[in-house]
Scaffold this motif. Sequence first.
Motif, PDB file in Angstrom:
ATOM      1  N   HIS A   3       0.978  -1.314  -0.077  1.00 40.17           N
ATOM      2  CA  HIS A   3      -0.087   0.042   0.037  1.00 40.17           C
ATOM      3  C   HIS A   3       0.648   1.250   0.091  1.00 40.17           C
ATOM      4  O   HIS A   3       0.662   1.908  -0.866  1.00 40.17           O
ATOM      5  N   TYR A   4       1.935   1.210   0.906  1.00 34.14           N
ATOM      6  CA  TYR A   4       2.730   2.451   0.712  1.00 34.14           C
ATOM      7  C   TYR A   4       3.498   2.626  -0.505  1.00 34.14           C
ATOM      8  O   TYR A   4       3.598   3.887  -0.899  1.00 34.14           O
ATOM      9  N   VAL A   7       1.088   4.219  -2.765  1.00 31.28           N
ATOM     10  CA  VAL A   7       1.210   5.801  -2.503  1.00 31.28           C
ATOM     11  C   VAL A   7       2.150   6.545  -2.917  1.00 31.28           C
ATOM     12  O   VAL A   7       2.011   7.458  -3.509  1.00 31.28           O
ATOM     13  N   PHE A   8       3.512   5.957  -2.742  1.00 32.28           N
ATOM     14  CA  PHE A   8       4.642   6.885  -3.134  1.00 32.28           C
ATOM     15  C   PHE A   8       4.646   7.020  -4.663  1.00 32.28           C
ATOM     16  O   PHE A   8       4.880   7.988  -5.061  1.00 32.28           O
ATOM     17  N   VAL A  10       2.005   6.875  -6.727  1.00 32.18           N
ATOM     18  CA  VAL A  10       0.861   8.138  -6.940  1.00 32.18           C
ATOM     19  C   VAL A  10       1.556   9.233  -6.642  1.00 32.18           C
ATOM     20  O   VAL A  10       1.331  10.310  -7.483  1.00 32.18           O
ATOM     21  N   ILE A  11       2.121   9.555  -5.725  1.00 33.66           N
ATOM     22  CA  ILE A  11       2.800  10.869  -5.166  1.00 33.66           C
ATOM     23  C   ILE A  11       3.759  11.271  -6.339  1.00 33.66           C
ATOM     24  O   ILE A  11       3.745  12.292  -6.800  1.00 33.66           O
ATOM     25  N   ALA A  31       9.170   4.402  -3.565  1.00 36.91           N
ATOM     26  CA  ALA A  31       8.302   3.256  -3.858  1.00 36.91           C
ATOM     27  C   ALA A  31       8.930   1.869  -4.275  1.00 36.91           C
ATOM     28  O   ALA A  31       8.566   1.050  -4.097  1.00 36.91           O
TER      29      ALA A  31
END
Length: 54
Positions: A3-4, A7-8, A10-11, A31
């Motif tokens: 998940h992390y 998230v990174f 997408v950032i 990521a």
Amino acid sequence: MLHYAVVFFVIALIAAVFGFGGIAAGAAGIAKILFIVFVILAVATFLFGRNRGT
């Protein structure tokens, strides 16, 4: 952990769209590291978890 990594990622994509190259590269690197750690832990869990059942 996966998940992390997502998230990174997408950032990093959002930062790249807005032109923040340094931030995008940093987030993409984080990521990538998190994804590699996830894959290593997943493979270890599959290998050691299979032996525990027998």
